[in-house]
Design an enzyme around this catalytic site. Sequence first.
Site, PDB file in Angstrom:
ATOM      1  N   ARG A  46       0.816  -1.202   0.000  1.00  0.00           N
ATOM      2  CA  ARG A  46       0.000   0.000   0.000  1.00  0.00           C
ATOM      3  C   ARG A  46       0.859   1.264   0.000  1.00  0.00           C
ATOM      4  O   ARG A  46       0.586   2.200  -0.725  1.00  0.00           O
ATOM      5  CB  ARG A  46      -0.950   0.016   1.205  1.00  0.00           C
ATOM      6  CG  ARG A  46      -2.409  -0.071   0.761  1.00  0.00           C
ATOM      7  CD  ARG A  46      -3.331  -0.241   1.949  1.00  0.00           C
ATOM      8  NE  ARG A  46      -2.846  -1.361   2.800  1.00  0.00           N
ATOM      9  CZ  ARG A  46      -3.553  -1.884   3.794  1.00  0.00           C
ATOM     10  NH1 ARG A  46      -4.740  -1.404   4.076  1.00  0.00           N
ATOM     11  NH2 ARG A  46      -3.069  -2.874   4.503  1.00  0.00           N
ATOM     12  N   LYS A 107      -5.909 -17.294   4.777  1.00  0.00           N
ATOM     13  CA  LYS A 107      -6.859 -18.311   5.253  1.00  0.00           C
ATOM     14  C   LYS A 107      -8.316 -17.914   5.002  1.00  0.00           C
ATOM     15  O   LYS A 107      -9.149 -18.747   4.706  1.00  0.00           O
ATOM     16  CB  LYS A 107      -6.628 -18.608   6.730  1.00  0.00           C
ATOM     17  CG  LYS A 107      -6.784 -17.395   7.627  1.00  0.00           C
ATOM     18  CD  LYS A 107      -5.725 -17.319   8.687  1.00  0.00           C
ATOM     19  CE  LYS A 107      -4.486 -16.649   8.119  1.00  0.00           C
ATOM     20  NZ  LYS A 107      -3.471 -16.289   9.111  1.00  0.00           N
ATOM     21  N   GLU A 131       0.634 -23.245   2.784  1.00  0.00           N
ATOM     22  CA  GLU A 131       1.095 -23.776   4.075  1.00  0.00           C
ATOM     23  C   GLU A 131       0.997 -22.740   5.188  1.00  0.00           C
ATOM     24  O   GLU A 131       0.686 -23.067   6.338  1.00  0.00           O
ATOM     25  CB  GLU A 131       2.547 -24.269   3.942  1.00  0.00           C
ATOM     26  CG  GLU A 131       3.119 -24.948   5.179  1.00  0.00           C
ATOM     27  CD  GLU A 131       2.388 -26.230   5.541  1.00  0.00           C
ATOM     28  OE1 GLU A 131       1.525 -26.149   6.438  1.00  0.00           O
ATOM     29  OE2 GLU A 131       2.664 -27.285   4.943  1.00  0.00           O
ATOM     30  N   GLY A 136       0.844 -21.040  11.185  1.00  0.00           N
ATOM     31  CA  GLY A 136       2.161 -20.429  11.023  1.00  0.00           C
ATOM     32  C   GLY A 136       3.223 -21.376  10.515  1.00  0.00           C
ATOM     33  O   GLY A 136       3.096 -21.950   9.427  1.00  0.00           O
ATOM     34  N   GLY A 189       0.075  -5.193  19.476  1.00  0.00           N
ATOM     35  CA  GLY A 189      -0.070  -5.436  18.040  1.00  0.00           C
ATOM     36  C   GLY A 189      -0.395  -6.877  17.699  1.00  0.00           C
ATOM     37  O   GLY A 189      -0.195  -7.322  16.573  1.00  0.00           O
ATOM     38  N   LYS A 207      -9.279 -21.582   9.582  1.00  0.00           N
ATOM     39  CA  LYS A 207      -8.217 -22.595   9.497  1.00  0.00           C
ATOM     40  C   LYS A 207      -8.791 -23.999   9.629  1.00  0.00           C
ATOM     41  O   LYS A 207      -8.411 -24.915   8.903  1.00  0.00           O
ATOM     42  CB  LYS A 207      -7.173 -22.324  10.586  1.00  0.00           C
ATOM     43  CG  LYS A 207      -6.432 -21.002  10.375  1.00  0.00           C
ATOM     44  CD  LYS A 207      -5.619 -20.609  11.609  1.00  0.00           C
ATOM     45  CE  LYS A 207      -4.910 -19.267  11.401  1.00  0.00           C
ATOM     46  NZ  LYS A 207      -4.349 -18.738  12.658  1.00  0.00           N
ATOM     47  N   GLY A 304       3.975 -14.824  13.503  1.00  0.00           N
ATOM     48  CA  GLY A 304       5.264 -14.155  13.599  1.00  0.00           C
ATOM     49  C   GLY A 304       6.000 -14.188  12.278  1.00  0.00           C
ATOM     50  O   GLY A 304       5.761 -15.056  11.437  1.00  0.00           O
TER      51      GLY A 304
END
Lengths: 429, 429
Positions: A46, A107, A131, A136, A189, A207, A304
């Site tokens: 963006r 997802k 994947e 994660g 966050g 998921k 992460g």
Amino acid sequence: MSSPLRLGIAGLGTVGIGVIKIVQKHAGLLAKRTGREITITAVSARDRMKNRDADISAYRWEDDPMAVAMADDVDLYVELVGGDNGIASDSIKAALRAGKDVVTANKALLAMHGQELAELAESLGRVIRFEAAVAGGIPVIKTMTESLAGNSTTRVMGVMNGTCNYILTRMESAGLPYEAVFEEARQLGYLEADPNLDVGGIDAGHKLAILSSIAFGTRVNFDAVEIEGIERVSIDDINRASDMGYRIKLLGIAQMTPRGLEQRMSPCLVPADSPLGQLAGGTNMIVVEGDSVGQIVLRGAGAGEGPTASAVMSDIVDIARGIRLPVFGQPATGLKPAQPARTAVPASYYMRLELQDKPGALAKVASVLGEAGISIDRMRQYGHSSDSSVPVLVVTHKTTPEAIDFAIEALPRTGVLVSDPVELRIEEV
Amino acid sequence: MSSPLRLGIAGLGTVGIGVIKIVQKHAGLLAKRTGREITITAVSARDRMKNRDADISAYRWEDDPMAVAMADDVDLYVELVGGDNGIASDSIKAALRAGKDVVTANKALLAMHGQELAELAESLGRVIRFEAAVAGGIPVIKTMTESLAGNSTTRVMGVMNGTCNYILTRMESAGLPYEAVFEEARQLGYLEADPNLDVGGIDAGHKLAILSSIAFGTRVNFDAVEIEGIERVSIDDINRASDMGYRIKLLGIAQMTPRGLEQRMSPCLVPADSPLGQLAGGTNMIVVEGDSVGQIVLRGAGAGEGPTASAVMSDIVDIARGIRLPVFGQPATGLKPAQPARTAVPASYYMRLELQDKPGALAKVASVLGEAGISIDRMRQYGHSSDSSVPVLVVTHKTTPEAIDFAIEALPRTGVLVSDPVELRIEEV
């Protein structure tokens, strides 16, 4: 060595930057492992001017993800924009039609439009890999699609939303109420822009719907997932479950039954000393059960930069190596719609009732449970609260969800409850 | 639909029969997942007349595995004969030379001759797959070779021999000495024909050597694995470790260090409430650490018909789907010999000393530990034994293996020990 595999990446958030870092840092390793160079041609996000934790000056900038998706010098389109529609979906379709393969971590899009996208990709001879969309860094998609391909899957379950697990773990360890930890998580966050995606169980439900499709060869059907978020999990319930040897987890379970496909994502009690009970913070765990392999448990970071980028890279490496599979492990046109079924497998339940402090209150409760056909395993009455109500905990023997529903509806009619009864299913996993 | 994939299977023990059962039971599922039929053409085993738990009458019988390996109507040779040389090796080479791909569960062969076999296969454009060679049904080979291909692996470890884990778990739960449980395991058929392969740590060492090669891109080097079996683990140590919050596991650890590649398979203490500490019976657990993904933990059945056959099937399905990778994840000719390094990473150690019951004995021990530079975290002295010796347990602060070696050598010279000192490393995994 074959020709380079040229990536176009749309979306330069945490995961996109993580992927770029791996491609830069491990160029030699990746070339050894795939037999070809993996390069990045074009990127899009963006805000071009944003400070980023990777040098992207060598890549062509496109303001529009569509330009990346359709560029002649891109072989593989990496969609990390997100969202269950709009540009994510449009750009993936454009990439497929332009003859590119696609890797995505999206997802929501797969849960809502996976069937349509898979059919499109397969009709064009392209692949979509995802994947990173589930759990994660944990290789659950590959494990289910490939490693367990000789099995008929009987059940898949797990903790699939790191933010919810962080909130529940932190509530217990710090003794804080839900609202306080939710606010902490927001400031750290950890929450999606729309936090209901996390705490409402939607993200985890997406998921689970994807895993169900692979597990049972059925069309992904997110709308059929029974979803309950963690918003009504109170610190009282966490503490009292803990007293009785349990922890509360947002647990997803999908299983095929003679009545149809059960898919449920809800807060459950699990034994505190079980692998799921011990899962702390942002860690995810997936448990897959197959008719030959028995039970396989996979644990790792559910989110992460590094873990999620690792999963995206595994898809990129597969495509670089020429691995081409149907999106959900078998041709999408052959996936059958599953009959949705509500959870019917009996389980023990935890109930917390706040009773008026007067004689006969407990007898009325016991009588309702008896009428419902529920037998009591353990009951614990706590001291009087300040408001002269009496908290009572019940752990039932195994009973059906219907019986619990009956009891929950009937209990307020006894006139002895001072607040709505709380019930949580106990999964002995 | 493509042409059928025709299997030839040599070795009809538990695993071979398990594979045949899956091929028969899941023919439709496998065809949907691979886009082709998977059939069995020929089989071979030592005893044709043996009663088997599957109907093999539809398959051509060969007395000689070589005939299966080279048959014109076999596309994929499944070697389940076992052994690190002889017919297993000869038939695999013959199959490769005859243009067949190979699937095997033969850890010993790969650990001893993996490099040679991989080079041969790759020079001929064939693949060798071996998911079942390590940790039964756990998809560790695929996870490391494919799912973590974007990572530089930093460490791999785990419990890889179900029989040893069964023996250690059973010793603790039943309070039985090693010899008694060993005999039980033998009678239950849990032990290899040469039990030293299991309890001597050889089998687990083979597996660790294979994982090291994939993890670090090095030539498999079984001879460089520091191996110690479970024979010297006593019920005393199990009980006393338990008192201090630990369990004893046969644990393998491989890590690349600046001095070289450390590979060690030995009995270690792990925290009783850790995932490894909780691992009971024949279950295996593998922990892989990568620079991006962090820590991934995989748990499942390490042996048995169903789980091992499931792993063999995953290789067969991959080949049916056209997935073709180098044997160890990158071309074998590019694998470098690793400089072997002895374990040097500091750790805490558990020591059990039987001291003479006389004044000053403990002071002499403490003095030796001090000279070795070992500082003591916890020490526990038990009541006098019947033979008037005094058992003393020591848990050290982190120290080097060299310091422990120094102490173990020096301690007997104090003249206050009534038996050899016992030391076990504590891994905080």
